[in-house]
Write a protein that holds these residues in place. Structure first.
Motif, PDB file in Angstrom:
ATOM      1  N   SER A 121      57.558  19.207  53.192  1.00  0.00           N
ATOM      2  CA  SER A 121      58.150  20.244  53.839  1.00  0.00           C
ATOM      3  C   SER A 121      58.526  20.293  55.325  1.00  0.00           C
ATOM      4  O   SER A 121      57.562  19.405  55.968  1.00  0.00           O
ATOM      5  CB  SER A 121      57.452  21.295  53.230  1.00  0.00           C
ATOM      6  OG  SER A 121      56.434  21.491  53.883  1.00  0.00           O
ATOM      7  N   LEU A 122      59.493  20.903  55.728  1.00  0.00           N
ATOM      8  CA  LEU A 122      59.312  20.869  57.130  1.00  0.00           C
ATOM      9  C   LEU A 122      59.809  22.375  57.649  1.00  0.00           C
ATOM     10  O   LEU A 122      60.184  23.175  56.918  1.00  0.00           O
ATOM     11  CB  LEU A 122      60.430  19.872  57.511  1.00  0.00           C
ATOM     12  CG  LEU A 122      62.152  20.256  57.258  1.00  0.00           C
ATOM     13  CD1 LEU A 122      62.855  21.050  57.955  1.00  0.00           C
ATOM     14  CD2 LEU A 122      62.856  19.036  57.047  1.00  0.00           C
ATOM     15  N   LEU A 123      59.502  22.709  58.802  1.00  0.00           N
ATOM     16  CA  LEU A 123      59.614  24.177  59.281  1.00  0.00           C
ATOM     17  C   LEU A 123      60.957  23.895  60.318  1.00  0.00           C
ATOM     18  O   LEU A 123      61.334  22.947  60.661  1.00  0.00           O
ATOM     19  CB  LEU A 123      58.683  24.409  60.661  1.00  0.00           C
ATOM     20  CG  LEU A 123      57.223  24.663  59.658  1.00  0.00           C
ATOM     21  CD1 LEU A 123      56.328  24.925  60.954  1.00  0.00           C
ATOM     22  CD2 LEU A 123      57.355  25.816  58.986  1.00  0.00           C
ATOM     23  N   ALA A 124      61.747  24.931  60.138  1.00  0.00           N
ATOM     24  CA  ALA A 124      63.013  25.176  60.715  1.00  0.00           C
ATOM     25  C   ALA A 124      63.038  26.384  61.660  1.00  0.00           C
ATOM     26  O   ALA A 124      62.599  27.463  61.021  1.00  0.00           O
ATOM     27  CB  ALA A 124      64.185  25.237  59.642  1.00  0.00           C
ATOM     28  N   ALA A 125      63.326  26.013  62.970  1.00  0.00           N
ATOM     29  CA  ALA A 125      63.336  27.524  63.963  1.00  0.00           C
ATOM     30  C   ALA A 125      64.622  27.999  63.845  1.00  0.00           C
ATOM     31  O   ALA A 125      65.865  26.983  63.802  1.00  0.00           O
ATOM     32  CB  ALA A 125      63.135  27.041  64.946  1.00  0.00           C
ATOM     33  N   SER A 126      64.960  29.078  63.844  1.00  0.00           N
ATOM     34  CA  SER A 126      66.189  29.866  64.022  1.00  0.00           C
ATOM     35  C   SER A 126      66.472  31.112  64.509  1.00  0.00           C
ATOM     36  O   SER A 126      65.305  31.756  64.855  1.00  0.00           O
ATOM     37  CB  SER A 126      66.880  29.731  62.370  1.00  0.00           C
ATOM     38  OG  SER A 126      66.530  30.917  61.732  1.00  0.00           O
TER      39      SER A 126
ATOM     40  N   TYR B 185      61.614  29.123  58.797  1.00  0.00           N
ATOM     41  CA  TYR B 185      61.797  28.680  57.579  1.00  0.00           C
ATOM     42  C   TYR B 185      60.998  27.598  57.350  1.00  0.00           C
ATOM     43  O   TYR B 185      60.750  26.730  58.097  1.00  0.00           O
ATOM     44  CB  TYR B 185      63.357  28.407  57.206  1.00  0.00           C
ATOM     45  CG  TYR B 185      64.279  29.665  57.508  1.00  0.00           C
ATOM     46  CD1 TYR B 185      64.477  30.449  56.196  1.00  0.00           C
ATOM     47  CD2 TYR B 185      64.923  30.152  58.540  1.00  0.00           C
ATOM     48  CE1 TYR B 185      65.469  31.628  56.268  1.00  0.00           C
ATOM     49  CE2 TYR B 185      65.497  31.238  58.493  1.00  0.00           C
ATOM     50  CZ  TYR B 185      65.734  32.070  57.283  1.00  0.00           C
ATOM     51  OH  TYR B 185      66.595  33.171  57.392  1.00  0.00           O
ATOM     52  N   LYS B 186      60.513  27.634  56.170  1.00  0.00           N
ATOM     53  CA  LYS B 186      60.028  26.204  55.384  1.00  0.00           C
ATOM     54  C   LYS B 186      60.976  25.780  54.717  1.00  0.00           C
ATOM     55  O   LYS B 186      61.584  26.415  53.899  1.00  0.00           O
ATOM     56  CB  LYS B 186      58.866  26.595  54.541  1.00  0.00           C
ATOM     57  CG  LYS B 186      58.073  25.578  53.818  1.00  0.00           C
ATOM     58  CD  LYS B 186      57.335  26.012  52.854  1.00  0.00           C
ATOM     59  CE  LYS B 186      56.681  24.604  52.010  1.00  0.00           C
ATOM     60  NZ  LYS B 186      55.527  25.218  50.984  1.00  0.00           N
ATOM     61  N   VAL B 187      61.422  24.592  54.575  1.00  0.00           N
ATOM     62  CA  VAL B 187      62.521  23.769  54.015  1.00  0.00           C
ATOM     63  C   VAL B 187      61.813  22.675  52.890  1.00  0.00           C
ATOM     64  O   VAL B 187      61.169  22.155  53.621  1.00  0.00           O
ATOM     65  CB  VAL B 187      63.308  23.201  54.702  1.00  0.00           C
ATOM     66  CG1 VAL B 187      64.562  22.746  54.003  1.00  0.00           C
ATOM     67  CG2 VAL B 187      63.996  24.310  55.809  1.00  0.00           C
ATOM     68  N   ASN B 188      61.876  23.050  51.765  1.00  0.00           N
ATOM     69  CA  ASN B 188      61.819  22.031  50.885  1.00  0.00           C
ATOM     70  C   ASN B 188      63.006  21.519  49.989  1.00  0.00           C
ATOM     71  O   ASN B 188      63.582  22.347  49.251  1.00  0.00           O
ATOM     72  CB  ASN B 188      60.734  22.579  49.587  1.00  0.00           C
ATOM     73  CG  ASN B 188      59.330  22.847  50.120  1.00  0.00           C
ATOM     74  OD1 ASN B 188      59.022  23.852  50.906  1.00  0.00           O
ATOM     75  ND2 ASN B 188      58.387  21.768  50.040  1.00  0.00           N
ATOM     76  N   GLY B 189      63.377  20.106  50.334  1.00  0.00           N
ATOM     77  CA  GLY B 189      64.546  19.855  49.609  1.00  0.00           C
ATOM     78  C   GLY B 189      65.700  20.664  49.938  1.00  0.00           C
ATOM     79  O   GLY B 189      66.347  20.799  51.108  1.00  0.00           O
ATOM     80  N   THR B 190      66.229  21.347  48.821  1.00  0.00           N
ATOM     81  CA  THR B 190      67.462  22.050  49.489  1.00  0.00           C
ATOM     82  C   THR B 190      67.096  23.564  49.297  1.00  0.00           C
ATOM     83  O   THR B 190      67.880  24.574  49.738  1.00  0.00           O
ATOM     84  CB  THR B 190      68.602  22.172  48.345  1.00  0.00           C
ATOM     85  OG1 THR B 190      68.144  22.301  47.053  1.00  0.00           O
ATOM     86  CG2 THR B 190      69.216  20.647  48.321  1.00  0.00           C
ATOM     87  N   LYS B 191      65.923  24.169  49.116  1.00  0.00           N
ATOM     88  CA  LYS B 191      65.439  25.546  49.293  1.00  0.00           C
ATOM     89  C   LYS B 191      64.886  25.757  50.658  1.00  0.00           C
ATOM     90  O   LYS B 191      63.687  24.993  51.357  1.00  0.00           O
ATOM     91  CB  LYS B 191      64.361  25.671  48.366  1.00  0.00           C
ATOM     92  CG  LYS B 191      64.810  25.528  46.730  1.00  0.00           C
ATOM     93  CD  LYS B 191      63.940  26.350  45.768  1.00  0.00           C
ATOM     94  CE  LYS B 191      62.592  25.914  46.026  1.00  0.00           C
ATOM     95  NZ  LYS B 191      62.445  24.572  45.158  1.00  0.00           N
ATOM     96  N   ALA B 192      65.169  26.899  51.137  1.00  0.00           N
ATOM     97  CA  ALA B 192      64.419  27.491  52.548  1.00  0.00           C
ATOM     98  C   ALA B 192      63.938  28.912  52.163  1.00  0.00           C
ATOM     99  O   ALA B 192      64.654  29.777  51.723  1.00  0.00           O
ATOM    100  CB  ALA B 192      65.669  27.365  53.644  1.00  0.00           C
ATOM    101  N   ALA B 193      62.686  29.080  52.763  1.00  0.00           N
ATOM    102  CA  ALA B 193      62.254  30.175  52.556  1.00  0.00           C
ATOM    103  C   ALA B 193      61.553  30.605  53.924  1.00  0.00           C
ATOM    104  O   ALA B 193      60.876  30.060  54.752  1.00  0.00           O
ATOM    105  CB  ALA B 193      61.170  30.202  51.530  1.00  0.00           C
TER     106      ALA B 193
END
Length: 202
Positions: free
Chosen positions: A5-10, A15-23
């Motif tokens: 998983s990766l973290l996304a800053a916005s 968000y934590k992103v797994n494949g196509t899902k972001a939470a």
């Protein structure tokens, strides 16, 4: 294997992103710019926010936003962890911050310090990076390095004398695995803007 998983800053949260899902890993109130994975403290990730520095703890694939360090309050676009496990960060329009991290899991740290840079930059375009163990900072005023003996940032001519005398601005990006340093250089001429403002007052 372990779930990737990766973290996304916005601007609308972290968000934590797994494949196509972001939470969202927090309630969406943190406008985030950048991350630094701690090499000193396992599973700690620092996050540069619009209003300071946040701490995220990773445990078995999930992320928890622990809270904010009681230090920075400005826009933090750039951070670096030094070999002591302490954190350096830039605060837009303010300077460079330093905080002596004691226990990031409980947000415990010593009193933060703020440093100014040589050549009087505006601190608008400012980055901090660790290069070969030395804390360096780039800005409109060129390149500076932290001098432990004098406890201040001093001009750094290691990438060229023009970056030490204030004539050329710099934005440093990264150091690659071969040790090459990637940066952008630019000339800064505020008087051009003044002329135009005088000639074309709309």
């Amino acid at each position: 294997g372990m779930e990737e998983s990766l973290l996304a800053a916005s601007s609308s949260g972290i968000y934590k992103v797994n494949g196509t899902k972001a939470a969202l890993i927090e309630n969406g109130q943190h406008h985030a710019y950048t991350f630094v994975q701690s090499k000193t403290y396992p599973n700690i990730i620092y996050v540069g926010l619009r209003d300071g520095v946040g701490v995220i703890k990773r445990s078995s694939g999930s992320y928890t936003f622990i809270g904010k360090l009681d230090s920075a309050s400005g826009e933090v676009y750039s951070m670096a962890e030094d070999y002591n496990g302490d954190l350096w960060y830039t605060e837009r329009y303010k300077g460079v911050g330093f905080v002596d991290i004691i226990n990031p899991y409980q947000l415990i740290h010593e009193r933060p310090e703020r440093y100014i840079l040589p050549n009087k930059p505006k601190y608008d375009d400012i980055s901090v990076i660790l290069i070969d163990g030395v804390v360096k900072c780039s800005s409109e005023g060129g390149l500076a390095r932290f001098d432990i003996r004098t406890n201040e940032f001093v001009p750094d001519s290691s990438l060229g004398v023009e970056f030490a005398d204030g004539t050329t601005g710099m934005r440093i990006f990264s150091q690659d695995y071969k040790g090459n340093i990637w940066f952008e250089a630019y000339k800064y001429a505020p008087n051009r803007w003044l002329e135009r403002a005088v000639k074309y007052p709309n």
